[in-house]
Write an enzyme that holds these catalytic residues in place. Structure first.
Site, short mmCIF file in Angstrom:
data_model
loop_
_atom_site.label_atom_id
_atom_site.label_comp_id
_atom_site.label_asym_id
_atom_site.label_seq_id
_atom_site.Cartn_x
_atom_site.Cartn_y
_atom_site.Cartn_z
N ALA A 348 0.84 -1.19 0.00
CA ALA A 348 0.00 0.00 0.00
C ALA A 348 0.88 1.24 0.00
CB ALA A 348 -0.88 0.01 1.25
N MET A 349 0.30 2.37 -0.38
CA MET A 349 1.06 3.62 -0.45
C MET A 349 0.24 4.77 0.11
SD MET A 349 3.72 5.34 -1.28
CE MET A 349 3.77 7.09 -0.91
N GLU A 350 0.89 5.54 0.99
CA GLU A 350 0.19 6.56 1.79
C GLU A 350 -0.02 7.89 1.07
OE1 GLU A 350 3.36 5.51 2.20
OE2 GLU A 350 4.65 7.04 3.10
N ASN A 351 -0.32 7.91 -0.24
CA ASN A 351 -0.60 9.19 -0.91
C ASN A 351 -1.59 9.98 -0.05
OD1 ASN A 351 0.75 8.07 -3.29
ND2 ASN A 351 -1.09 6.82 -3.40
N HIS A 383 -1.45 1.42 9.28
CA HIS A 383 -0.11 1.90 8.92
C HIS A 383 -0.20 3.12 8.00
CE1 HIS A 383 4.22 1.08 7.71
NE2 HIS A 383 3.82 1.84 6.70
N GLU A 384 -1.00 3.00 6.95
CA GLU A 384 -1.07 4.11 5.98
C GLU A 384 -1.77 5.32 6.59
OE1 GLU A 384 0.97 3.54 3.80
OE2 GLU A 384 0.96 1.35 3.71
N HIS A 387 0.54 7.38 8.59
CA HIS A 387 1.39 8.26 7.77
C HIS A 387 0.71 9.59 7.43
CE1 HIS A 387 4.91 5.84 6.85
NE2 HIS A 387 4.26 4.90 6.18
N GLU A 406 9.02 5.02 8.28
CA GLU A 406 8.46 3.68 8.14
C GLU A 406 8.46 2.92 9.48
OE1 GLU A 406 6.64 2.92 5.94
OE2 GLU A 406 7.21 4.09 4.19
#
Ligand code: BES
Ligand code: ZN
Length: 922
Positions: A348-351, A383-384, A387, A406
């Site tokens: 996953a990515m925290e955009n 987690h995301e 962020h 991270e």
């Protein structure tokens, strides 16, 4: 290495087994062969998984750039600072006639401030083609304020190695003036999972194309020209042009839609943010909404219609509220979207405001998803979301501090997910998932400190390397320790003032230490050392100490714990482990291990546990043995009697024993003996800890003569547990009660089958054949991975082909993933080879899944050599197609060489890697 008392000859050991002297003989035999393996390896230099003997500085200071020209430096000059971008992008979701390529076109303007006079503009740009402007150059420069006229661009070119658009000017820009640089460009919407890229899926027999982004760490420059460094924050006005009937998303809410032939979606201005957190997506997805908090989950329409986004939607609100409270800061944005993509490289990515996920990391369906899938969804969402403040609102200045970003999210994900699922005991699991995980790699000579100097990290590849177990898991572990010894109120106070002071700005990791130090003082917390001194030894020094308590004298000593005690560390370090008198490192241990008599901190629910001052018997014993003795006498099968040793510590003792044995501090027999008490153990964590450690024995021995006796011994150890769950869950047709018990149920089944328990293997085949015969899959989702794997291992091509058909038909990624793994379990070499070929065909196995499939095949003892030969034969292709991803390539090398333990194998790896690097540096 001199033989010690516990080693007996191999011949004698084998005799023991033949005579059937039971567990003891097996344990001794295993340790003998193990010792021989280790001997063989240490004589030659390495490895047996214990790491290389020497290390050079593994964070080489930047390779010299070809010249000192600014465009040959990977870091931007400090002369220009962006303040605002306006970007319009138009992705084409249909291939171009003729070329067959998918492309996007774009127009971008960036306003920047001139901090120092310069006649050179460097802006990041990778794989973009520019359209010439009126003067014939690739950009237009105008004045926004502070100067009368703008200089003229005299030359435009691309510097591909350092990824710049280079513009030279006829005269200097004026200091403190604001300028606007405008460009028009095109790029390829490739299926390469980075920058602005393309994802594809089939819906009702029709191919659908999505345009989406993955910018972190350095691919925003592949979508539009930008000053692509995390400290160069700016505001963004984004516009997406797309077909009617498609939905456009970005970090901010859309303000208006202009419907022409093409739809134009304009987004609100973002707050000041880093380029790596941008996201642009065009798709035909559906969504579900929680209108109260403006939270949305997007996915393929059939997935949304089947309710697969419901779980994510249900837990997002509570987790966001948890973090608002934890950070004492309201959610920084007006909306929160999360989207599941069919093709996605990371998990996953925290955009900021538009978090992207793999489908398996966001979509949940009780009919298909296991409890482990559900836990992953809860923790990855936490987690995301963590962020959104830590990382996004406040951003580390440069990538060398990535570990704090991270590591922090990897610690607090447990807190956020625990808040959403309080019955799962999640906070304990960090011990297995992060602490044990990272102990194993940080105990190697090839490890490195958490923190790297800023100038040691420059190239994109060096940045990508930082996304490793040290940054994530050691980062999480030391922050948990820090929060624990400061106590949560102090930790939170420091964290909250840190976020407040640096909101929309950038920091270095010591800024957090300073705020924590201030909190210690403000709350008058009695801390005998300062935060920076305590943390420096953990952050600036690689590895971790092994502490020895002499139980007769009470003297505590420590040294650097190395799995291979003969390794030499050549990396320079500002500290020495051995100096026990002056370093806070040691004092810290004394205070928290001995003075408080605790093995684990108060906030994690472990009751106090007193280290025995004196061994209970006359013979000298080590702590491991004492503790297990105490435990054995207190645990009964119901698991309810006073748990003399808390569950975390039981898991810890098993892990410690195995690691101490690998490091030759205690005999291997002693470590294996910790598995004896497991016949009476019911809890998940100690079992999992044992299974994880036995994994190494499986890898080392599954081709040796001790494998049979080892199997037999472990089968006996797991028999009770297997029978227990067989009775409790109607022959494995129901789920155990409780999250961690469900894990234990699955572990019991899979270890029983793995160690050859016929009853288990038959059950697996029966359950699977029922599915093949009736077309109805009655296997509980929790058990599917192991049942499929065992049935495919026992079956032939008919079983494999049936499973492959089901893989291709699966409508939920989580089911496809279980089958994709299980297909690697066959014992037929030709099927494994055929499957290896499939992995490099993206129409059969998605690119995101290729490397993990090859690794699974290498885990299979039959597939090991096939996978190794396969990747060597296709090295250049695999590297060019799959090497760019941040986690995947190093994972691949690690994965396919996991069983290697001989000199010869080491030689082969060296040879292949040198070939690989020659090939790509040429
Ligand atoms: N920022 C990362 C995603 C990422 C990783 C981007 C590597 C670029 C390169 C994200 O926050 C993350 O850490 N994702 C993890 C999941 C997490 C629960 C450990 C992942 O993708 O596995
Ligand atoms: Zn992260």
């Amino acid at each position: 290495m001199g033989k010690q008392g516990f080693y007996v000859s191999k011949a004698l050991a084998v005799v023991f087994i033949v005579l059937g002297l039971g567990a003891l003989a097996t344990i001794i035999a295993l340790s003998v062969v193990y010792a021989q393996e280790m001997n063989r390896n240490t004589n030659g230099g390495t490895n047996g998984g214990t790491g290389t003997t020497t290390t050079t500085n593994n964070r080489p200071v930047t390779t010299a750039a070809p010249s000192n020209e600014p465009w040959d430096q990977y870091r931007l000059p400090k002369s220009l600072e962006p303040t605002h971008y306006s970007v319009t992008l138009h992705p084409r979701l249909k291939a171009q006639e003729g070329t067959g390529l998918y492309i996007f076109t774009g127009e971008s303007s960036v306003d920047f401030h001139c901090k120092e006079e310069t006649d050179l503009i460097l802006i990041h740009s990778n794989k973009l083609n520019y359209t010439s402007k009126a003067g014939g150059e690739w950009a237009e420069l105008t004045v926004v304020s502070g100067a009368d006229t703008a200089p003229t661009i005299t030359e435009s070119r691309l510097q591909t190695e350092t990824q710049y658009l280079v513009l030279t000017l006829d005269r200097k820009l004026t200091k403190n003036a604001e300028y606007r640089l405008t460009t028009t460009f095109t790029g390829e919407l490739a299926d390469d999972l980075g920058g602005f890229y393309r994802s594809e899926y089939v819906e009702n027999g029709q191919k659908k194309v999505i345009a989406t982004t993955q910018m972190q760490p350095t691919d925003a420059r592949k979508a539009f020209p930008c000053f692509d460094e995390p400290a160069l924050k700016a505001t963004f006005d984004i516009t997406l042009i797309h077909d009617a009937g498609t939905v456009a998303l970005s970090n901010a809410n859309s303000v208006n839609l202009t419907e022409n032939a093409d739809t134009e979606t304009v987004f609100e201005r973002t707050p000041k943010m880093s380029t790596y957190l941008l996201a642009f997506i065009v798709s035909e997805f559906g969504n579900i909404t929680d209108t109260v908090d403006d939270i949305k989950i997007y996915a393929r329409k059939p997935a949304i219609d089947a309710g697969q986004g419901d779980y994510a939607l249900k837990i997002t609100g509570p987790i966001l509220k948890f973090f608002e409270n934890y950070y004492n800061s309201s959610y920084p944005l007006p909306k929160s979207d999360q989207i599941a993509l069919p093709d996605f490289n990371a998990g996953a990515m925290e955009n900021w405001g538009l978090i992207t996920y793999r489908e398996t990391a966001l979509l949940y369906d009780p009919e298909f998803s296991s409890n482990s899938n559900k836990e992953r969804i809860a923790t990855i969402i936490a987690h995301e979301l963590a962020h959104m403040w830590f990382g996004n609102l406040v951003t580390l200045r440069w990538w060398n501090d990535l570990w704090l970003n991270e590591g922090f999210a990897s610690y607090v994900e447990y807190l956020g997910a625990d808040n959403a699922e309080p019955d799962w005991g999640l906070k304990d699991l960090i011990v297995l998932n992060d602490i044990h995980r990272v102990f194993a790699v940080d105990a190697l000579a090839s490890s490195h400190p958490l923190s790297s100097p800023e100038d040691a990290i420059q190239k994109p590849a060096q940045i990508s390397e930082l996304f490793d177990a040290i940054s994530y898991s050691k980062g999480a572990s030391v922050l948990r320790m820090l929060s624990d010894f400061l106590t949560e109120p102090v930790f939170l106070k420091g964290l909250q003032t840190y976020l407040q002071q640096f909101a929309f700005g950038n920091t270095v990791y010591t800024d957090l230490w300073n705020h924590l130090e201030q909190a210690v003082q403000d709350l008058e917390f009695n801390l005998p050392f300062n935060v920076t001194d305590i943390m420096n030894t953990w952050v600036l020094q690689m590895g971790f100490p092994v502490v020895t308590v002499d139980t007769t004298t009470g003297i505590v000593t420590q040294k650097h714990f190395l799995l291979n005690p003969d390794s030499e560390i050549t990396t320079e370090s500002p500290f020495e482990y051995e100096n026990t008198h002056t370093h806070t490192h040691m004092l810290h241990y004394k205070q928290f291990l001995v003075k408080q008599n605790r093995l684990d901190g108060p906030q994690h629910g472990a009751p106090d546990f007193v280290l025995p001052k004196k061994p209970p018997q006359d013979t000298p014993r080590d702590a491991v043995e004492c503790l297990l003795q105490i435990h054995k006498t207190h645990v009964n099968w119901s698991g309810e009697l006073p748990q003399a040793i808390p569950v975390i510590n039981r898991a810890q003792l098993v892990d410690d024993a195995f690691n101490l044995a690998r490091a030759k501090i205690i005999p291997t027999v002693r470590a294996l003996s910790t598995t004896k008490y497991l016949t009476g153990e019911m809890a998940y964590m100690p079992w999992k800890s044992a299974i994880n450690n036995l994994e190494f024995f499986f890898l080392m021995f599954d081709r040796s003569e001790v494998f049979g006796p080892m199997q037999k011994y472990l089968q006996r150890q797991v028999q009770n547990l297997f029978t227990h769950y067989n009775n409790a869950t109607a022959g494995y047709t129901a789920d155990a009660v409780g999250h961690q018990n469900q894990y234990t149920q699955v572990n019991a089944f899979s270890l029983a089958c793995r160690t050859g328990l016929t009853e288990c293997q038959n059950l697996a085949s029966t359950l699977f054949k029922d599915w093949m015969a009736t077309g109805v899959n009655k296997i509980r989702p929790n058990l599917r991975t192991t049942v499929y794997c065992n049935a495919i291992a026992a079956g032939g091509v008919d079983v494999w082909d049936f499973a492959w058909g089901q893989f291709q038909k699966a409508t939920i990624a989580t089911e496809a993933e279980k089958i994709r793994y299980a297909l690697t379990c066959t014992k037929e070499s030709w099927l494994l080879n055929r499957y290896l070929e499939y992995t490099l065909n993206p129409t059969l196995i998605r690119k995101q899944d290729a490397t993990s499939t090859i690794i699974y095949i290498a885990e299979n003892v039959v597939g090991q050599n096939l996978a190794w030969d396969f990747i060597r034969a296709r090295w250049p292709y695999i590297f060019s197609q799959y090497g760019g991803g941040s986690f995947s390539f190093s994972n691949l090398i690690n994965g396919v060489t996991e069983r290697f333990s001989t000199e010869y194998e080491l030689h082969q790896v060296r040879l292949s890697l040198s070939f690989c690097f020659c090939f790509f540096s040429s």
